[in-house]
Write an enzyme that holds these catalytic residues in place. Sequence first.
Site, PDB file in Angstrom:
ATOM      1  N   ASP A  13       0.811  -1.219   0.000  1.00 57.52           N
ATOM      2  CA  ASP A  13       0.000   0.000   0.000  1.00 57.52           C
ATOM      3  C   ASP A  13       0.846   1.273   0.000  1.00 57.52           C
ATOM      4  OD1 ASP A  13      -2.216  -1.687   0.111  1.00 57.52           O
ATOM      5  OD2 ASP A  13      -2.205  -1.679   2.307  1.00 57.52           O
ATOM      6  N   LYS A  16       1.826   2.012  -5.125  1.00 59.22           N
ATOM      7  CA  LYS A  16       2.355   1.412  -6.362  1.00 59.22           C
ATOM      8  C   LYS A  16       1.433   1.688  -7.540  1.00 59.22           C
ATOM      9  CE  LYS A  16       2.385  -2.583  -4.279  1.00 59.22           C
ATOM     10  NZ  LYS A  16       2.119  -2.164  -2.889  1.00 59.22           N
ATOM     11  N   ALA A  39      -3.965  -7.944  -3.739  1.00 55.89           N
ATOM     12  CA  ALA A  39      -3.488  -6.580  -3.969  1.00 55.89           C
ATOM     13  C   ALA A  39      -4.671  -5.632  -4.164  1.00 55.89           C
ATOM     14  CB  ALA A  39      -2.608  -6.548  -5.220  1.00 55.89           C
ATOM     15  N   GLY A  40      -4.482  -4.384  -3.770  1.00 55.38           N
ATOM     16  CA  GLY A  40      -5.477  -3.356  -4.050  1.00 55.38           C
ATOM     17  C   GLY A  40      -4.725  -2.105  -4.458  1.00 55.38           C
ATOM     18  N   HIS A  41      -4.754  -1.787  -5.733  1.00 57.12           N
ATOM     19  CA  HIS A  41      -3.973  -0.669  -6.254  1.00 57.12           C
ATOM     20  C   HIS A  41      -4.922   0.435  -6.722  1.00 57.12           C
ATOM     21  CE1 HIS A  41      -0.400  -3.604  -7.156  1.00 57.12           C
ATOM     22  NE2 HIS A  41      -0.724  -3.531  -5.896  1.00 57.12           N
ATOM     23  N   GLN A 226       1.991  -6.180  -3.087  1.00 64.57           N
ATOM     24  CA  GLN A 226       2.446  -6.267  -1.697  1.00 64.57           C
ATOM     25  C   GLN A 226       3.732  -5.447  -1.493  1.00 64.57           C
ATOM     26  OE1 GLN A 226       1.476  -9.736  -3.153  1.00 64.57           O
ATOM     27  NE2 GLN A 226      -0.461  -8.762  -2.748  1.00 64.57           N
ATOM     28  N   THR A 241       2.942 -12.609   2.964  1.00 63.07           N
ATOM     29  CA  THR A 241       2.119 -13.243   1.944  1.00 63.07           C
ATOM     30  C   THR A 241       2.872 -14.482   1.450  1.00 63.07           C
ATOM     31  OG1 THR A 241       0.726 -12.837   0.007  1.00 63.07           O
ATOM     32  CG2 THR A 241       2.971 -11.898  -0.050  1.00 63.07           C
ATOM     33  N   VAL A 301      -7.827  -1.381   0.594  1.00 59.24           N
ATOM     34  CA  VAL A 301      -8.630  -1.357  -0.634  1.00 59.24           C
ATOM     35  C   VAL A 301      -9.418  -2.667  -0.766  1.00 59.24           C
ATOM     36  CG1 VAL A 301      -8.473  -1.280  -3.161  1.00 59.24           C
ATOM     37  CG2 VAL A 301      -6.908   0.096  -1.781  1.00 59.24           C
ATOM     38  N   GLY A 304     -11.047  -3.330   3.434  1.00 62.86           N
ATOM     39  CA  GLY A 304     -11.618  -2.203   4.167  1.00 62.86           C
ATOM     40  C   GLY A 304     -11.067  -2.082   5.588  1.00 62.86           C
ATOM     41  N   LYS A 333       3.056  10.182  -0.570  1.00 61.08           N
ATOM     42  CA  LYS A 333       2.270  10.638   0.588  1.00 61.08           C
ATOM     43  C   LYS A 333       3.038  11.577   1.515  1.00 61.08           C
ATOM     44  CE  LYS A 333      -1.393   7.938   1.350  1.00 61.08           C
ATOM     45  NZ  LYS A 333      -2.298   6.828   1.695  1.00 61.08           N
ATOM     46  N   ASP A 335       2.668  14.627   1.542  1.00 67.70           N
ATOM     47  CA  ASP A 335       1.650  15.601   1.955  1.00 67.70           C
ATOM     48  C   ASP A 335       0.942  15.222   3.256  1.00 67.70           C
ATOM     49  OD1 ASP A 335       0.721  13.582  -0.125  1.00 67.70           O
ATOM     50  OD2 ASP A 335      -1.204  14.209   0.695  1.00 67.70           O
ATOM     51  N   SER A 417      -0.125  13.770  -3.904  1.00 72.42           N
ATOM     52  CA  SER A 417      -1.573  13.603  -3.764  1.00 72.42           C
ATOM     53  C   SER A 417      -1.943  12.320  -4.511  1.00 72.42           C
ATOM     54  CB  SER A 417      -2.345  14.801  -4.337  1.00 72.42           C
ATOM     55  OG  SER A 417      -2.917  14.499  -5.595  1.00 72.42           O
TER      56      SER A 417
HETATM   57  P1  GDP Z   1      -0.746   0.266  -3.560  1.00 69.99           P
HETATM   58  O1  GDP Z   1      -1.338  -0.994  -3.038  1.00 69.99           O
HETATM   59  O2  GDP Z   1       0.717   0.344  -3.297  1.00 69.99           O
HETATM   60  O3  GDP Z   1      -1.093   0.537  -4.995  1.00 69.99           O
HETATM   61  O4  GDP Z   1      -1.406   1.455  -2.703  1.00 69.99           O
HETATM   62  P2  GDP Z   1      -2.960   1.614  -2.328  1.00 69.99           P
HETATM   63  O5  GDP Z   1      -3.699   2.076  -3.510  1.00 69.99           O
HETATM   64  O6  GDP Z   1      -3.434   0.395  -1.615  1.00 69.99           O
HETATM   65  O7  GDP Z   1      -2.854   2.730  -1.210  1.00 69.99           O
HETATM   66  C1  GDP Z   1      -2.292   3.988  -1.466  1.00 69.99           C
HETATM   67  C2  GDP Z   1      -3.343   5.065  -1.208  1.00 69.99           C
HETATM   68  O8  GDP Z   1      -2.711   6.319  -1.143  1.00 69.99           O
HETATM   69  C3  GDP Z   1      -4.373   5.175  -2.311  1.00 69.99           C
HETATM   70  O9  GDP Z   1      -5.594   5.573  -1.758  1.00 69.99           O
HETATM   71  C4  GDP Z   1      -3.805   6.270  -3.211  1.00 69.99           C
HETATM   72  O10 GDP Z   1      -4.805   6.956  -3.945  1.00 69.99           O
HETATM   73  C5  GDP Z   1      -3.184   7.170  -2.182  1.00 69.99           C
HETATM   74  N1  GDP Z   1      -2.002   7.935  -2.622  1.00 69.99           N
HETATM   75  C6  GDP Z   1      -1.011   7.549  -3.477  1.00 69.99           C
HETATM   76  N2  GDP Z   1      -0.060   8.500  -3.537  1.00 69.99           N
HETATM   77  C7  GDP Z   1      -0.444   9.493  -2.698  1.00 69.99           C
HETATM   78  C8  GDP Z   1       0.131  10.735  -2.285  1.00 69.99           C
HETATM   79  O11 GDP Z   1       1.230  11.112  -2.698  1.00 69.99           O
HETATM   80  N3  GDP Z   1      -0.570  11.492  -1.378  1.00 69.99           N
HETATM   81  C9  GDP Z   1      -1.763  11.082  -0.869  1.00 69.99           C
HETATM   82  N4  GDP Z   1      -2.369  11.867   0.010  1.00 69.99           N
HETATM   83  N5  GDP Z   1      -2.333   9.917  -1.234  1.00 69.99           N
HETATM   84  C10 GDP Z   1      -1.679   9.131  -2.115  1.00 69.99           C
HETATM   85  P1  IMO Z   2      -0.891  -4.228  -2.214  1.00 77.23           P
HETATM   86  O1  IMO Z   2      -0.424  -4.794  -3.532  1.00 77.23           O
HETATM   87  C1  IMO Z   2      -0.940  -4.656   2.118  1.00 77.23           C
HETATM   88  C2  IMO Z   2      -1.104  -8.732   3.716  1.00 77.23           C
HETATM   89  C3  IMO Z   2      -2.374  -9.153   4.435  1.00 77.23           C
HETATM   90  C4  IMO Z   2      -1.768 -10.111   5.456  1.00 77.23           C
HETATM   91  C5  IMO Z   2      -0.665 -10.798   4.661  1.00 77.23           C
HETATM   92  C6  IMO Z   2      -1.055 -12.150   4.072  1.00 77.23           C
HETATM   93  O2  IMO Z   2      -2.171  -3.501  -2.284  1.00 77.23           O
HETATM   94  O3  IMO Z   2       0.205  -3.450  -1.556  1.00 77.23           O
HETATM   95  P2  IMO Z   2      -2.548 -12.858   1.989  1.00 77.23           P
HETATM   96  O4  IMO Z   2      -3.999 -12.657   1.699  1.00 77.23           O
HETATM   97  O5  IMO Z   2      -1.636 -12.310   0.949  1.00 77.23           O
HETATM   98  O6  IMO Z   2      -2.222 -14.291   2.316  1.00 77.23           O
HETATM   99  O7  IMO Z   2      -2.284 -12.035   3.345  1.00 77.23           O
HETATM  100  O8  IMO Z   2      -0.326  -9.910   3.623  1.00 77.23           O
HETATM  101  N1  IMO Z   2      -1.308  -8.213   2.341  1.00 77.23           N
HETATM  102  C7  IMO Z   2      -1.215  -6.923   2.012  1.00 77.23           C
HETATM  103  N2  IMO Z   2      -1.002  -5.830   2.781  1.00 77.23           N
HETATM  104  N3  IMO Z   2      -1.041  -4.529   0.791  1.00 77.23           N
HETATM  105  C8  IMO Z   2      -1.225  -5.611   0.009  1.00 77.23           C
HETATM  106  O9  IMO Z   2      -1.198  -5.559  -1.340  1.00 77.23           O
HETATM  107  C9  IMO Z   2      -1.357  -6.881   0.618  1.00 77.23           C
HETATM  108  N4  IMO Z   2      -1.567  -8.133   0.155  1.00 77.23           N
HETATM  109  C10 IMO Z   2      -1.524  -8.942   1.212  1.00 77.23           C
HETATM  110  O10 IMO Z   2      -3.004  -8.066   5.040  1.00 77.23           O
HETATM  111  O11 IMO Z   2      -1.164  -9.376   6.494  1.00 77.23           O
HETATM  112 MG    MG Z   3      -2.881  -1.647  -1.812  1.00 79.27          MG
END
Ligand code: GDP
Ligand code: IMO
Ligand code: MG
Length: 432
Positions: A13, A16, A39-41, A226, A241, A301, A304, A333, A335, A417
């Site tokens: 998170d 990426k 993953a949740g991107h 991850q 993971t 993502v 929740g 992040k 900011d 942002s």
């Molecule tokens: P990922 O799994 O690495 O792709 O990251 P996630 O999408 O799970 O979580 C990153 C969160 O931070 C998302 O809600 C993005 O929209 C948000 N985000 C990414 N870059 C920035 C930033 O520079 N500033 C802020 N405030 N939010 C950001």
């Molecule tokens: P992105 O790509 C953050 C964490 C889970 C748990 C552990 C094992 O969005 O960064 P799993 O379901 O993979 O067997 O869970 O890994 N986890 C993540 N934490 N971002 C992720 O993906 C994750 N994918 C798995 O919360 O602790």
């Molecule tokens: Mg994520």
Amino acid sequence: MTNVVVVGSQWGDEGKGKIVDWLSERADIVVRYQGGHNAGHTLVIDGTSYKLSLLPSGVVRPGKMAVIGNGVVVDPHALIAEIEKLAGQGVTITPDNLRVADNATLILSLHRELDAMREDAASNSGTKIGTTRRGIGPAYEDKVGRRAIRVMDLADLDSLPGKVDRILTHHNALRRGLGVAEVSHQTIMDELTSVAERVLPFRDTVWLFLDKERRRGARILFEGAQGSLLDIDHGTYPFVTSSNTVAGQAAAGSGMGPGALGYILGITKAYTTRVGEGPFPTELKDEIGEFLGQKGHEFGVVTGRKRRCGWFDAALVRQSVATNGITGIALTKLDVLDGLEELKICIGYMLDGEQIDHLPASQGAQARVEPIYITLEGWKESTVGARSWADLPAQAIKYVRQVEELIGAPVALLSTSPERDDTILVTDPFED
Ligand code: GDP
Ligand code: IMO
Ligand code: MG
């Protein structure tokens, strides 16, 4: 010109999705190589938000090819649902812009069930991992156990029944032990045949496709899922993971040789978060942790769940710079730190009275380490949406410079942002 691998340098998170989306303008192909729909991107483009779990983040850009490599575990139902969800947002996905490796492992409903049953049982004994319950771990177990059903098997109806028998021998023994109903051969056959028609048009010999594209001079962007501290070997085991998340996996998980990988971009949040159980030395269980969580919208993502928040841990990221071979980082992040009076950065740990500069491998020691901090002055000005260094307050620049020095890698990109274009480019990874 080179290919670029994007990896998370913390516990996932890090942002990426945003950075891959931004970089994909410069790429021809975006490849996922490990993980699955755990993953949740998140991508935000002109106020519209896209949440991707299994599809590479480049898929929203017209004219780019998205590839799901052999190292990914593919839940066919999740794949179909994500394609439909994106269609609802105006993104059309066809075999012209998505390829799925024919040798990728499938996640079946029995994997999801096993993941959930194990987590429920472990909750009672206080030993749960806090997985996403998507069946990721059980599917990788079957892959390594040589009993997985793979994408190409959907097209091989002669050998499929034997494969189903093989996987069920294992799972039904487990299910009997757990005291739950066995799964019938017909149930799995029905599950597989119901998705085959939707999935098979996307299948391809991905290693061959990538090899041809590389020779033709295509720019390839690899999208890690991850983060490095969730890596099955290098992470905080067993709270990890079930795949290798480090950059080296981009080669094995796509079928491209490591020599073609090029620039390794570590996505690094300006503070630290973690979702799920496990050690987190710089975790803040106070109002500052709450401030970071609220301001950074730190909620998972996929599930929740509220993400745990803490200070930036330079010792951890320095470790990730080494295990991934990170060339430069994208710092995201920044900011979120606006307005904090002072900021702490962890530079190492105390363990049983000794100072150490990296996280030890043992679970017991990881739980015992105490962070050693340096303190920096914060800044009052807003950095939200800054698009050049000139827009950053002096103290924010100092913080960034300190991070670079402590982790031993330069900042190539800086994000201020969630919006795609609120990004400062220092060095273009494709041109480095
Ligand atoms: P990922 O799994 O690495 O792709 O990251 P996630 O999408 O799970 O979580 C990153 C969160 O931070 C998302 O809600 C993005 O929209 C948000 N985000 C990414 N870059 C920035 C930033 O520079 N500033 C802020 N405030 N939010 C950001
Ligand atoms: P992105 O790509 C953050 C964490 C889970 C748990 C552990 C094992 O969005 O960064 P799993 O379901 O993979 O067997 O869970 O890994 N986890 C993540 N934490 N971002 C992720 O993906 C994750 N994918 C798995 O919360 O602790
Ligand atoms: Mg994520």
